[in-house]
Design a protein around this motif. Structure first.
Motif, mmCIF file in Angstrom:
data_model
loop_
_atom_site.group_PDB
_atom_site.id
_atom_site.type_symbol
_atom_site.label_atom_id
_atom_site.label_comp_id
_atom_site.label_asym_id
_atom_site.label_seq_id
_atom_site.Cartn_x
_atom_site.Cartn_y
_atom_site.Cartn_z
ATOM 1 N N THR A 288 0.848 -1.188 0.000
ATOM 2 C CA THR A 288 0.000 0.000 0.000
ATOM 3 C C THR A 288 0.883 1.237 0.000
ATOM 4 O OG1 THR A 288 -1.834 1.080 1.169
ATOM 5 C CG2 THR A 288 -0.125 0.104 2.533
ATOM 6 N N PRO B 280 -4.358 0.862 -1.220
ATOM 7 C CA PRO B 280 -3.678 -0.343 -1.701
ATOM 8 C C PRO B 280 -3.187 -0.164 -3.136
ATOM 9 C CG PRO B 280 -5.662 -0.943 -0.515
ATOM 10 C CD PRO B 280 -5.663 0.558 -0.622
ATOM 11 N N ASN C 265 -0.866 -5.863 2.697
ATOM 12 C CA ASN C 265 -1.468 -4.544 2.615
ATOM 13 C C ASN C 265 -1.988 -4.174 1.231
ATOM 14 O OD1 ASN C 265 -1.748 -3.692 5.178
ATOM 15 N ND2 ASN C 265 0.247 -2.670 5.292
#
Ligand code: FAD
Ligand code: FAD
Lengths: 452, 293
Positions: B115, B247, B266
């Motif tokens: 992310t 993300p 993530n």
């Protein structure tokens, strides 16, 4: 630097660079003086990058003449300089009955301007051509010759070709004063005194101030700001044509267009301001632009914004370009090149060379050997360096280390971080440098005068 | 075309832990494709402490944690400077490496692309566009990877946990933020973040304060903010946009192409710590192993 030149061009925007190229290729000894730390520090750094046919330009204007000549020459030389052309066509779209009623006049004007293939299209044809366009669209005018280029490759190529023909480009070279002594100008610049036989004023948003060195300026620059919102790559496939609004007297209006870099953008606004240098965005306008885009193409509501920017048109209190020679002052004015200069630049350069020949003596014969200086490709749809290998540094725009290093070297290395971005696209994608900016700052350390 | 049991896209904590676990479970034909020159993901440039507890029961800095993950992956096929450009079709990928373009395929593909923070542009912040505007991630790389001081007195936008990590990063090189601005009436991170900021690091945290515009020609000169309807100018020479994580899903804007692909860490869902991502990588590997054997 204490040197004598045939021609001194003031201003390193697309117009000044095209002019420089024209005179250098004619065999004259030329210098260009730019106040910024790199070329394209003014209006030419942020525009829509559309190659216009002139279908909606004022009939019989100098602007139309230069646009048509510039358009034609761009198509003639673009392969030799490896300049992009994304053939997209444009559609002027009517969104209500009043606009629909205005379409026939647009077609008529286009035909009067010599753009014969412009024609009205029905709502059915419009929907067939652009299925993602909102159903509210009632009909349009098709302009097959309007195309997409990029804002920076062409001026960079003009600069390189001028250099290859012996021209000098000086940056951080603001011209602050000029003195004319009978047959010669002496200019005081950030890079010292420059003497030249003829001075060409291509100072964009500072054009009237620079003009005052030669005479009380007959025109006043009224900078006109245009803001843009750029959508991320998934938006690119939602449209093919450039979607133009029905124009008003003041502006061509807000356009929805694909970019050469594989995005989709909306803009520009038209906002008058006094400030000549800074084109600031404001949140409300950006929000409105974003919303407007998703009203025109509903699927855009789900696409992220990857960039925002604004540019400043060098508009003036005149309706047309101001391009004239002052015979007894050895001066050529190229002013008020407001919203079509990227297209018209080569035509403007040619017109300026005709003025020169008429007023200041014949141009030397073109040298038999012409040097062509292809520029690195920035556009999608053609081979880009990463496809051949190399280490990608900017992941969003797929820019390699080799491209960055090349942009920091050569005869006209990037003069600041903005210049590096314009030469490579690095850091201009969705993450805006989250992943790569520190690395690129490190590589470019010592190459720029300012902070990294 | 090169073909494998599993390809993992991204060599951060999630991807590296998944690769290790797959190999331990007997699935040996696994390739990790990491686009950076060094694997390890975001922790590579989080210079402060707070990593390693869930995975190793140790308290490490981010770079140390990344180094340990790389060590644990010794012997595995982790390819750096290898970018995945596109998920082409069922189980196929288009890649770029220093050797050029290629296509690869696998029985299963795990996406572990992590992310990032929302930059200034996507926040539609107004003003000019001077140098010195960046996210925490870029600042960390400036400071910890390149020992470079991009500014002296920036403002920090946001008050999530990562905003305090931006503060620590500044402090590492003696950068003194002039303020931390939070649009909401309270800070987003839990206490004692604000107390640390105020009393330990000497940085005022200003809540209900919204950034309106950035000013400056070459470099940042000030920010314009709005507090309870009143506009105010704060002199500074940089702006750090922190948090608002999104993300990294650029490879699949319209969703995953098929069940041959899965996402972990993530790259999916709300923000998790490095330790949680590491655990998710382990769990993802176990799921893939069950599916393939
Ligand atoms: C929002 C927007 C959208 C546009 N879209 C399009 C489009 O789609 N297609 C198209 O064809 N055109 C478009 N244009 C128009 C085009 O960008 C301009 O016409 C063109 O850039 C003008 O170029 P210029 O060289 O005259 O001015 P500039 O690019 O401003 O160049 C002038 C240069 O002179 C320098 N200078 C000023 N004073 C001095 C001094 N005293 N000494 C030394 N240097 C000095 C400045 O720093 C500047 O770099 C658009 C413009 C804008 C703003
Ligand atoms: C600025 C910032 C600060 C943070 N600070 C902390 C902290 O202090 N403590 C904490 O616990 N967590 C922190 N986090 C959360 C962080 O996301 C996790 O710690 C952890 O790094 C997530 O692991 P991951 O493997 O899922 O993603 P990442 O660590 O982000 O790794 C993803 C990897 O995938 C690679 N990749 C992406 N796309 C491609 C592609 N197309 N092809 C090939 N490779 C690709 C990337 O280069 C990267 O190496 C922070 C996050 C950010 C953004």
């Amino acid at each position: 630097m204490e040197q004598r030149f045939d021609i001194a061009v003031i201003g390193g925007g697309v117009v000044g660079l095209a002019v420089l190229r024209r005179f250098a290729m004619a065999g004259l000894k030329c210098v260009l003086l730019e106040r910024g730390s790199d070329i394209l520090s003014g209006a030419s750094k942020g525009n829509s990058a559309l190659l216009h046919t002139g279908f909606d330009a004022p009939p019989k204007s100098l602007e139309l003449r230069c646009m048509k000549a510039g358009y034609a020459e761009y198509l003639r030389i673009r392969q030799k300089l490896y300049l992009p052309l994304i053939e997209s066509t444009a559609i002027v779209v009517a969104w209500d009955d009043a606009e629909l009623a205005a379409l026939p006049a647009i077609v008529e004007k286009a035909h009067k301007n010599g753009i014969a293939d412009v024609r009205a299209i029905s709502q059915t044809e419009l929907r067939l051509k652009e299925p993602e366009l909102a159903k509210l669209a009632l009909g349009g005018v098709l302009v097959p010759g309007e195309h997409i280029i990029d804002a920076w490759s062409a001026p960079l190529a003009y600069a390189h070709q001028a250099l290859a023909h012996g021209a000098t480009i000086l940056r951080n070279a603001e011209v602050t004063d000029g003195e004319f002594a009978g047959d010669e100008w002496t200019l005081a610049s950030g890079q010292g005194k420059i003497t030249a036989h003829v001075v060409i004023n291509a100072a964009g948003n500072f054009g009237d101030l620079v003009e005052a060195m030669a005479r009380p300026s007959p025109f006043a620059i009224k900078p006109r700001k245009g803001q843009f919102v750029v959508f991320d790559k998934p938006a690119h496939k939602l449209l093919r044509a450039i979607i133009l609004p029905v124009p008003t007297a003041r502006t061509k209006g807000v356009v929805l267009f694909r970019t050469a870099f594989g995005n989709l953008a909306i803009g520009p606004t038209a906002e008058d301001q006094d400030e000549r240098e800074i084109a600031a965005c404001d949140q409300d306008t950006l929000r409105r632009l974003r919303l407007r885009a998703s009203v025109m193409v509903p699927a855009l509501a789900k696409v992220d914004v990857s960039a925002t920017y604004a540019g400043l048109r060098p508009a003036s209190d005149r309706k047309d370009y101001i391009i004239e020679a002052l015979r007894d002052r050895n001066w050529i004015t190229v002013g008020g090149i407001r919203s079509t200069g990227l297209t018209a630049a080569l035509g403007i350069a040619d017109y300026a060379s005709q003025l020169y020949a008429k007023n200041f003596g014949k141009l030397p014969k073109k040298p038999a050997e012409q040097v062509w200086t292809p520029v690195p490709n920035l556009s999608e749809g053609r081979i880009r360096p990463y496809m051949m290998g190399g280490e990608i540094l900017c992941h969003c725009e797929h820019v390699t280390r080799g491209e960055i290093e090349a942009a920091l070297a050569g005869p006209l290395p990037a003069g600041d971080m903005g210049g590096l971005k314009r030469r490579t696209r690095a850091m201009m994608g969705r993450c805006q440098g989250f992943y790569c900016s520190a690395h690129i700052a490190d590589i470019s350390k010592g190459h720029f005068d300012g902070k990294p | 075309m090169e073909s494998h049991d599993v390809i993992i896209i991204g060599g951060g904590p999630t991807g590296l832990s998944a690769a290790r676990r797959l190999s331990d479970l007997g699935i040996r034909d696994v390739v990790v494709l990491e686009r950076e020159a060094v694997a390890g993901g975001i922790p590579r440039h989080c210079g402060h402490l707070g990593f390693g507890w869930q995975s190793h029961r140790r308290l490490w800095s981010g770079p140390r944690f990344a180094a340990e993950l790389r060590k644990a992956a010794t012997g595995l096929d982790v390819r750096t400077a290898a970018t995945v450009l596109e998920l082409v079709k069922d189980g196929h990928l288009r890649t770029q490496t220093p050797a050029g373009l290629a296509e690869m395929k696998a029985r299963h593909i795990l996406i572990a692309t992590g992310t990032r923070e929302t930059p200034r542009s996507a926040r539609l912040v107004g003003g000019s566009r001077p140098q010195g505007v960046m996210n925490t991630g870029a600042l960390q790389q400036h400071v910890y990877l390149h020992h470079n001081k991009p500014f002296e007195r920036p403002v920090i936008i946001g008050s999530e946990l990562v905003s305090f990590s931006a503060l620590l990063t500044c402090r590492h090189l003696g950068i003194r933020p002039v303020a931390m601005l939070e649009e909401n009436p309270r800070i987003s991170a839990q206490r004692p973040g604000d107390l640390i900021a105020r009393f330990v690091l000497g940085v005022p945290v200003r809540t209900s304060t919204k950034l309106v515009a950035i000013e400056g020609r070459k470099n940042v000169e000030a920010v314009e903010v709005e507090h309870r309807g009143k506009r105010e100018r704060i002199a500074c020479d940089g702006v750090i946009f922190t948090g608002l994580f999104r993300p990294e899903t650029a490879l699949f804007p319209a969703g995953l192409p098929s069940e041959k692909f899965s996402i972990s860490g993530n790259a999916v869902g709300p923000l998790k710590t490095s330790g949680e991502c590491w655990l998710q990588g382990v769990a993802a590997a176990e799921g893939i192993a069950r599916k393939l054997t």
